[in-house]
Design a protein around this motif. Structure first.
Motif, PDB file in Angstrom:
ATOM      1  N   LEU A  87       1.074  -1.321  -0.484  1.00 47.56           N
ATOM      2  CA  LEU A  87       0.125  -0.540   0.290  1.00 47.56           C
ATOM      3  C   LEU A  87       0.722   1.555  -0.080  1.00 47.56           C
ATOM      4  CD1 LEU A  87      -2.695  -1.186   2.562  1.00 47.56           C
ATOM      5  CD2 LEU A  87      -3.032  -0.637   0.331  1.00 47.56           C
ATOM      6  N   TYR A  88       2.282   1.263   0.671  1.00 47.76           N
ATOM      7  CA  TYR A  88       2.928   2.596   0.439  1.00 47.76           C
ATOM      8  C   TYR A  88       3.555   2.418  -0.352  1.00 47.76           C
ATOM      9  CZ  TYR A  88       6.908   5.293   2.279  1.00 47.76           C
ATOM     10  OH  TYR A  88       7.486   6.400   2.834  1.00 47.76           O
ATOM     11  N   THR A 128      -9.419   2.732 -10.462  1.00 48.07           N
ATOM     12  CA  THR A 128      -8.424   1.997 -11.527  1.00 48.07           C
ATOM     13  C   THR A 128      -8.784   0.114 -10.844  1.00 48.07           C
ATOM     14  OG1 THR A 128      -6.488   1.804 -10.366  1.00 48.07           O
ATOM     15  CG2 THR A 128      -7.503   3.618 -11.591  1.00 48.07           C
ATOM     16  N   GLY A 129      -8.105  -0.806 -11.990  1.00 46.57           N
ATOM     17  CA  GLY A 129      -8.040  -2.371 -11.510  1.00 46.57           C
ATOM     18  C   GLY A 129      -7.357  -2.544 -10.020  1.00 46.57           C
ATOM     19  N   THR A 130      -6.537  -1.773 -10.252  1.00 49.65           N
ATOM     20  CA  THR A 130      -5.068  -2.058  -9.335  1.00 49.65           C
ATOM     21  C   THR A 130      -5.952  -1.526  -7.909  1.00 49.65           C
ATOM     22  OG1 THR A 130      -3.513  -2.136 -10.807  1.00 49.65           O
ATOM     23  CG2 THR A 130      -2.916  -1.162  -8.610  1.00 49.65           C
ATOM     24  N   PHE A 144      -6.570  -3.393  -4.165  1.00 51.08           N
ATOM     25  CA  PHE A 144      -5.907  -3.290  -2.614  1.00 51.08           C
ATOM     26  C   PHE A 144      -7.006  -3.730  -2.912  1.00 51.08           C
ATOM     27  CE2 PHE A 144      -2.233  -2.279  -4.836  1.00 51.08           C
ATOM     28  CZ  PHE A 144      -0.826  -2.936  -3.688  1.00 51.08           C
ATOM     29  N   VAL A 145      -8.193  -3.091  -2.635  1.00 54.30           N
ATOM     30  CA  VAL A 145     -10.270  -3.331  -1.555  1.00 54.30           C
ATOM     31  C   VAL A 145     -10.307  -4.690  -1.389  1.00 54.30           C
ATOM     32  CG1 VAL A 145     -12.173  -2.825  -1.756  1.00 54.30           C
ATOM     33  CG2 VAL A 145     -11.122  -0.522  -2.991  1.00 54.30           C
ATOM     34  N   LEU A 182     -10.374   4.377   1.008  1.00 54.89           N
ATOM     35  CA  LEU A 182     -10.280   2.484   0.887  1.00 54.89           C
ATOM     36  C   LEU A 182     -10.333   1.609   2.629  1.00 54.89           C
ATOM     37  CD1 LEU A 182      -7.162   0.778  -1.190  1.00 54.89           C
ATOM     38  CD2 LEU A 182      -8.202   0.092   1.778  1.00 54.89           C
ATOM     39  N   PHE A 183      -9.876   2.656   2.884  1.00 50.66           N
ATOM     40  CA  PHE A 183     -10.258   1.879   4.147  1.00 50.66           C
ATOM     41  C   PHE A 183     -11.413   1.640   4.844  1.00 50.66           C
ATOM     42  CE2 PHE A 183      -4.853   1.573   4.843  1.00 50.66           C
ATOM     43  CZ  PHE A 183      -5.425   0.381   5.604  1.00 50.66           C
ATOM     44  N   VAL A 184     -12.294   3.501   4.453  1.00 47.58           N
ATOM     45  CA  VAL A 184     -13.583   3.443   5.265  1.00 47.58           C
ATOM     46  C   VAL A 184     -14.164   2.243   3.944  1.00 47.58           C
ATOM     47  CG1 VAL A 184     -15.888   4.750   4.448  1.00 47.58           C
ATOM     48  CG2 VAL A 184     -13.466   5.960   5.094  1.00 47.58           C
ATOM     49  N   LEU A 185     -14.278   1.889   2.705  1.00 44.59           N
ATOM     50  CA  LEU A 185     -15.260   0.928   1.955  1.00 44.59           C
ATOM     51  C   LEU A 185     -15.197   0.080   2.994  1.00 44.59           C
ATOM     52  CD1 LEU A 185     -16.928   0.640  -0.359  1.00 44.59           C
ATOM     53  CD2 LEU A 185     -15.232   0.694  -1.153  1.00 44.59           C
ATOM     54  N   GLU A 186     -13.640  -0.456   3.223  1.00 42.68           N
ATOM     55  CA  GLU A 186     -13.265  -1.443   3.585  1.00 42.68           C
ATOM     56  C   GLU A 186     -13.780  -1.733   5.328  1.00 42.68           C
ATOM     57  OE1 GLU A 186     -10.948  -2.908   7.414  1.00 42.68           O
ATOM     58  OE2 GLU A 186     -11.254  -1.812   6.835  1.00 42.68           O
TER      59      GLU A 186
END
Length: 877
Positions: free
Chosen positions: A156-157, A348-350, A354-355, A418-422
């Motif tokens: 992620l970084y 993006t697909g990337t 990651f999601v 991303l993390f909110v959706l997770e």
């Protein structure tokens, strides 16, 4: 001088005109959404109204699928942010302009400090101490989650974080985000799924407390490292936080406890002065933790943990604050988070790869870590998997972590989204996964869970023999469960207790070989509704303390002591829809012989004016007048009570008695003697009623008239005059399908069932009236007779009317006992009851289904006497 004074006046008037024009608002053509930094209240009210309305509407929708309110609030925040409404031209500029964000942030953070204070109040360390080994072991499962999060932080970084950001800080925030569990949301999920009183629920609560505390410590460490310029400064920050915590947990805690006692807050609830001091302490602690380099929310959290728990003081404090915090402040915080969430950046697909990776690894870390440790401490695989799934719940706590990371510029807006959706996905998935893994029929309750299957099977065998076989003697009942859920039920419960007071064994109608001469025990089961409020959840974890302090139980225990009746008490905090299940489970677990449910109408002061007008003044209206006049369909409280009673009838594995009590009067209180009328038609319910009446007649103050009715062919309808004719609307044809239970229809009266039932009726009747029956004191107080009539309900009404006139001349009260006869019934009285209803006025169809036809006929005629409706245990024959 005059000119100068005139000039000054003109300037004052000019300023006044501008002020008035600015305050003119909408009438002067001003935009009400325009930002005014000197007076931001107008725009804040608009923002608050939109936010709260949207959150509540979504919460209503998600409640239907058993999702916690936090889901609705997160989604509402996302909708109002740049993901959805932010794309509407002019919406953000008018409703959430950049200049107003600071005011919204201030309000949201004040609410967050208060919310963390409530979280601190909610954490009960006694739960952790009682289950220290289990909770500590399961909490160690967060090590695996932290490790997986640290591993995911590297890719992620590399893909999304600016190299100028410290990787160590990002790793720490990612690990904390993975390992933390949202304890407040977890409590609400356990409530929605009815898991609070199960072994899994108690274990998760204990582990959740430990996990939450460890998570906050890790977050404090992360913030200290981010805000500190060097490692040495971070060490000083942590030492200051630890020192402040020690000051709060020892001298301040002792002082607060002393002050609570001195001010009378522990005995009588928090005083205004105590509330003032506590609130000042909350914000003083928040100020201190903020200025030393840790977020202000930790200060509020720490103060919440030191508030005394004695006599429910923490619960009372929560009740005073929770509504304002949950209705206003928290939705504002979620919206403030939503304004920073832009799911459009996940384009993006990337990033979507990651999601899915983050969602799966975060869930797997908790599922495997908590699941394996749960299995290690003795839980079954299915229970361990359920615990692992529940510990993966995120909710509000992760959002707090993410917002802190975003404000510290450790997270970019893309990674934040991303993390909110997770967090949203994992919280949403928790409930359906748990329902699939741990369905109701596999759950083991913590209360009464030590009962062996052999004992339950023995109880079931006893019930089957008692009601399906042809009994030769009555089954003496020695263990009674009395349901107590409202204050107005106390007089009825005291009447019931007097009725079943133990008599000497010499007066029993059964021999020592045929009945256990154990002293009768009355178990008062106190029901408290479990709502979605934090204070209700706190009550559910403090049932022992509540049981000792509850005024209803205290009064009833004192009543038992004064009347030499052994009374035990129990208390459960469950949702309204689970009242019936709790009563049935409690009766089974405690091996009760009979469950008594009082049904008293609500206070007459709250009754509708039309009800009072129908039957005169409220002081002259009896309970039966209320049942008759208002009807189940017209009164929501009676509809709930009817649904609860029928739920007990349909679920209870033991016998049930419903006591419909008239309103107590001064005259009736003077009478000590009781005369019982039992119309006997046959069937398991009537046989149970017959046995019960014979048992209570062992008391020298109780006499009875028992008439066995047999229906013959003849007149099919009857015309009955009520004691007092009233014009009452007909509710008889109303029907509510949502309140239908399996026990509300008559069983199939096939030939075999009819013969079995009639044979059992005849043998039981002959046991009391046959020529070879040995006389006993109980039977000597009972007048047995038989009658044949084409209109049995009319005959019952006439019998009750004659006894009422007789009781008015004598010193005594009249009580009617009847079987509910809603299953395995031999005769149906529906046609005759319909005729009575047409003549005298209607009652609700649901009320008829609840109490049966015989009791309904008595209610229609305006009977002023107490009524007990009995149903035999619902055991298959």
């Amino acid at each position: 001088m005059t000119l100068q004074f005139g000039s000054f006046s003109d300037q004052v008037l000019s300023i006044a005109r501008r002020a008035v024009s600015q305050q003119g608002g909408l009438l002067n053509g001003q935009d009400p959404t325009a930002v005014n930094t000197s007076d931001p209240l107008r725009l804040w009210i608009i923002q608050m109204g939109i936010i709260v309305t949207l959150c509540q509407l979504l919460a209503l929708a998600f409640k239907k699928i058993r999702q916690p309110k936090v889901i609705a609030e997160v989604i509402a925040g996302i909708i109002l942010g740049p993901t959805a409404m932010g794309r509407v031209p002019g919406f953000t500029q008018h409703i959430f302009p950049q200049q107003s964000v600071s005011y919204l942030s201030l309000t949201a953070n004040i609410g967050l400090v208060l919310f963390l204070f409530l979280v601190g109040l909610e954490i009960d360390t006694t739960i952790v101490r009682r289950n220290a080994r289990i909770s500590g072991t399961i909490a160690t499962g967060m090590i695996l989650s932290f490790g997986i999060g640290a591993g995911m932080s590297k890719p992620l970084y590399d893909h999304f974080i600016n190299p100028s950001t410290s990787y160590g800080h990002f790793l720490l925030f990612t690990g904390v985000s993975y390992s933390i569990t949202a304890f407040p949301v977890l409590c609400r999920i356990l409530t929605a799924l009815n898991l609070l009183d199960t072994r899994v629920g108690l274990c998760v609560l204990s582990a959740g407390v430990a996990n939450d505390v460890i998570g906050w410590i890790l977050l404090a460490l992360a913030i200290a490292l981010v805000n500190a310029g060097s490692g040495l400064t971070a060490l000083w920050v942590l030492l200051c936080v630890a020192g402040w915590a020690l000051v709060l947990f020892f001298p301040v805690r002792w002082a607060l406890h002393w002050f609570a006692r001195r001010s009378g807050s522990i005995e009588s609830g928090p005083t205004v002065f105590f509330m003032t001091v506590t609130m000042l302490l909350v914000f003083a602690s928040a100020f201190f933790t903020d200025v030393i380099g840790v977020q202000a929310i930790f200060g509020g959290f720490l103060v919440g943990m030191i508030v005394p728990r004695d006599n429910g003081l923490a619960i009372a404090l929560t009740e005073k604050l929770e509504d304002m915090v949950s209705i206003i402040f928290l939705p504002l915080y979620f919206t403030f988070s939503g304004l920073s969430t832009n799911l459009g950046l996940l384009n993006t697909g990337t990033i979507w790869g990651f999601v899915f990776a983050v969602v799966f690894t975060d869930w797997a870390g908790k599922f495997v870590g908590a699941g394996l440790t749960s299995r290690a401490v003795g839980f079954k695989w299915r229970e361990a998997a359920t615990i692992g799934s529940l510990m993966s719940c995120k909710g509000l706590v992760e959002l707090i972590v993410l917002n802190i990371g975003l404000q510290a510029k450790i997270l970019t807006q893309q990674v934040f989204s991303l993390f909110v959706l997770e967090a949203l996905i994992l919280t949403f998935a928790t409930s359906p996964i748990v329902e699939w893994l741990y369905p109701p029929h596999l759950r083991v309750r913590a209360i009464g869970g030590d009962l062996s299957n052999a004992r339950k099977e023995r109880r079931k065998s006893m019930d089957t023999d008692k009601h399906s076989s042809i009994a030769t003697l009555i089954s003496t009942k020695t263990h009674f469960t009395i349901v107590l859920d409202k204050l107005e039920h106390l007089p009825s419960i005291m009447t019931i207790t007097q009725l079943i007071r133990p008599a000497s064994s010499s007066s029993s109608v059964v021999s020592e070989k045929e009945a256990d001469h154990l002293p009768p025990v009355v178990d008062a089961l106190r029901l408290i509704e479990l709502s979605d409020r934090t204070s209700a959840l706190m009550k559910s974890s403090q049932t022992d303390a509540l049981m000792q302090a509850d005024p209803l139980l205290s009064i009833f225990r004192t009543f038992g002591e004064l009347n030499d009746v052994p009374v035990s008490s129990s208390l459960v905090v469950v949702t309204q829809e689970n009242f019936a299940t709790s009563v049935a489970d409690h009766a089974s677990d405690h091996n009760s012989d009979l469950v008594f449910i009082p049904w008293t109408p609500p206070s007459f002061s709250s009754a509708g004016a039309s009800t009072v007008d129908l039957a005169g003044s409220a002081s002259q209206m009896s309970a039966f007048d209320f049942f008759k006049a208002s009807g189940i369909n017209d009164n929501p409280s009676m509809a709930l009570q009817s649904r609860f009673i029928r739920g007990v009838f349909s679920r209870s594995p033991v016998d049930v008695a419903l006591f419909l009590d008239r309103r107590p009067t001064t005259e009736s209180a003077r009478h000590s003697r009781q005369h019982v009328i039992l119309p006997f038609f046959g069937g398991p319910d009537d046989r149970l009623a017959l046995e019960f009446v014979v048992q209570i007649c062992a008391s020298s103050k109780t006499t009875a008239t028992i008439v066995r009715y047999s229906k013959i062919e003849g007149e099919s309808e009857s015309s009955v005059e009520a004691p007092t004719k009233t014009h009452i609307p007909d509710f008889g044809r109303h029907h509510e399908a949502s309140m239908t239970f399996p026990d509300t229809v008559y069983g199939a009266a096939n030939t075999t069932m009819r013969l079995q039932s009639e044979t059992a009726d005849n043998i039981l009747w002959n046991n009391f009236t046959g020529p070879n029956v040995s006389p006993t004191p109980a039977l000597s107080r009972i007048d047995f007779s038989t009658t044949s009539t084409p209109t049995p309900l009319k005959s019952v009404i006439e019998l009750v009317s004659s006894e009422q006139a007789r009781r008015n001349r004598l010193d005594g009260r009249l009580l009617i006992v009847t079987g509910r006869s809603r299953w395995l019934a031999v005769e149906s009285h529906q046609a005759e009851l319909d005729a009575i209803v047409r003549d005298l006025g209607g009652i609700g169809q649901e009320f008829r289904k609840t109490v049966g036809d015989v009791a309904s006929a008595l209610v229609v005629t305006g009977s002023q006497d107490g009524l007990i409706v009995m149903q035999a245990a619902n055991v298959p024959t």
